[in-house]
Design a protein around this motif. Structure first.
Motif, mmCIF file in Angstrom:
data_model
loop_
_atom_site.group_PDB
_atom_site.id
_atom_site.type_symbol
_atom_site.label_atom_id
_atom_site.label_comp_id
_atom_site.label_asym_id
_atom_site.label_seq_id
_atom_site.Cartn_x
_atom_site.Cartn_y
_atom_site.Cartn_z
ATOM 1 N N UNK A 138 0.863 -1.182 0.000
ATOM 2 C CA UNK A 138 0.000 0.000 0.000
ATOM 3 C C UNK A 138 0.898 1.230 0.000
ATOM 4 N N UNK A 139 1.118 1.761 -1.198
ATOM 5 C CA UNK A 139 1.951 2.939 -1.393
ATOM 6 C C UNK A 139 1.157 3.972 -2.180
ATOM 7 N N UNK A 140 1.582 5.233 -2.141
ATOM 8 C CA UNK A 140 0.904 6.235 -2.968
ATOM 9 C C UNK A 140 0.859 5.845 -4.441
ATOM 10 N N UNK A 141 1.935 5.265 -4.949
ATOM 11 C CA UNK A 141 1.966 4.870 -6.357
ATOM 12 C C UNK A 141 0.915 3.797 -6.645
ATOM 13 N N UNK A 142 0.811 2.823 -5.769
ATOM 14 C CA UNK A 142 -0.183 1.764 -5.959
ATOM 15 C C UNK A 142 -1.597 2.343 -5.885
ATOM 16 N N UNK A 143 -1.837 3.213 -4.903
ATOM 17 C CA UNK A 143 -3.166 3.811 -4.783
ATOM 18 C C UNK A 143 -3.480 4.709 -5.981
#
Length: 336
Positions: A138-143
């Motif tokens: 759960x990272x900003x890039x994934x979100x």
């Protein structure tokens, strides 16, 4: 003996555009001003990266610091819920207890993607490696890739891969409030909060006792090796603004392990106990006072322990409460 145990402590989905009219918000009465960034989108930095945000209506916060920032801005109506790990003291002890009660409790574990997707979140507020995590997926890039906006605490950004940002911890708090104010269209409320916090910090710094700074060791946990605060977390600024010196303030780290030998050599005159989780602060004090390696350390000999609530030690509005209480403690401290 100078022991202070504070009373009450324990230490995206697409959304509809918001009309550019004044809307009264919950909590502290923040308002969305006409012509503000609340209309459709606004570009705000996220750890040094320019990101376009649509005004959130179903924000999810991880930990007390994240939720406190939103509630201090009067945004309870735009918060869907929060995830609160067990380490965090009960939300009923929060100054914003009523706001916590008005939103949904989403879980008492670490932040994960499934939780925020199921919550139909349109914004997730957390820190890097204290909420967002490569290891947990759960990272900003994934979100970003699944259409969920994210906001990271500036205090946690200095080691964020690709888009680092470096601010002092208190400046990180002010930066976050400013940015969240712009994202939600409550800039005036954010400005008022930041000005008030800056004034309170300045008032403390004006009362710092004369003489050399008091050497201070923050004890988080650990028996074989202590876990403590480096220069990149709020306790470092709490200590220095109150008139102390973090004995590990030269470490360019957030929370980190050190050796007991280094603690002993620094001869701290005060130990801050970070209070959280299932180990009461008194148990940590009992450990330090019975630990042979620490038996001749001035803070232990004099039993100079100060208990800092968990939510006063992580990035959030309660940092200022922690500063004021610790500063009062140092002003009353009788040094040998």
């Amino acid at each position: 003996m100078t022991t202070s145990v504070r009373e009450g402590s324990s230490p995206w989905r697409s959304v509809l555009p918001v009309a550019a009219v004044s809307v009264l918000l919950a909590g502290c009465g923040a308002q969305v001003q006409e012509g503000s960034a609340a209309a459709d989108t606004v570009t705000v930095e996220r750890c040094g990266e320019e990101v376009e945000y649509t005004t959130p209506q179903r924000a999810v916060a991880y930990e007390g610091g994240s939720a406190d920032k939103l509630f201090a801005l009067g945004l309870a109506d735009q918060v869907h819920g929060y995830v609160m790990p067990p380490a965090n003291p009960p939300v009923e002890e929060s100054p914003w207890a009523e706001d916590y009660a008005s939103v949904e409790f989403l879980g008492d574990d670490l932040l994960d993607r499934e939780t925020v997707v199921d919550a139909e979140a349109d914004l997730v507020v957390a820190g890097w490696n204290s909420g967002f995590s490569d290891q947990r997926g759960i990272t900003p890039e994934i979100l970003d890739g699944i259409g969920i906006q994210s906001f990271m605490h500036a205090e946690s950004c200095f080691n964020y891969p690709g888009f680092p940002e470096r601010v002092t911890p208190f400046e990180g708090l002010y930066t976050d409030l400013d940015r969240l104010g712009r994202i939600f269209g409550v800039e005036e409320r954010a400005t008022e909060l930041v000005e008030g916090y800056r004034e309170r910090v300045a008032a403390v710094e004006e009362q710092v006792p004369e003489g050399d700074p008091v050497p201070v060791f923050l004890y988080d946990s650990g028996a074989d090796q202590p876990f403590t605060a480096g220069s990149q977390v709020p306790p470092n600024d709490i200590i220095s603004s109150a008139g102390g010196e973090n004995i590990f303030g030269d470490l360019d780290e957030r929370w980190t392990q050190v050796g007991w030998e280094a603690v002993v050599e620094a001869e701290p005159e005060v130990v801050i106990i970070l209070d959280y989780g299932d180990q009461p602060a008194q148990e940590k004090i009992d450990f330090l006072t019975s630990f042979p390696a620490m038996s001749e350390v001035p803070a232990v000999v004099e039993e100079n322990f100060f208990v800092l609530d968990y939510n006063e030690g992580i990035s959030g509005p309660r940092n200022i409460d922690g500063l004021e209480s610790f500063a009062e403690y140092l002003r009353e401290l009788e040094r040998g």
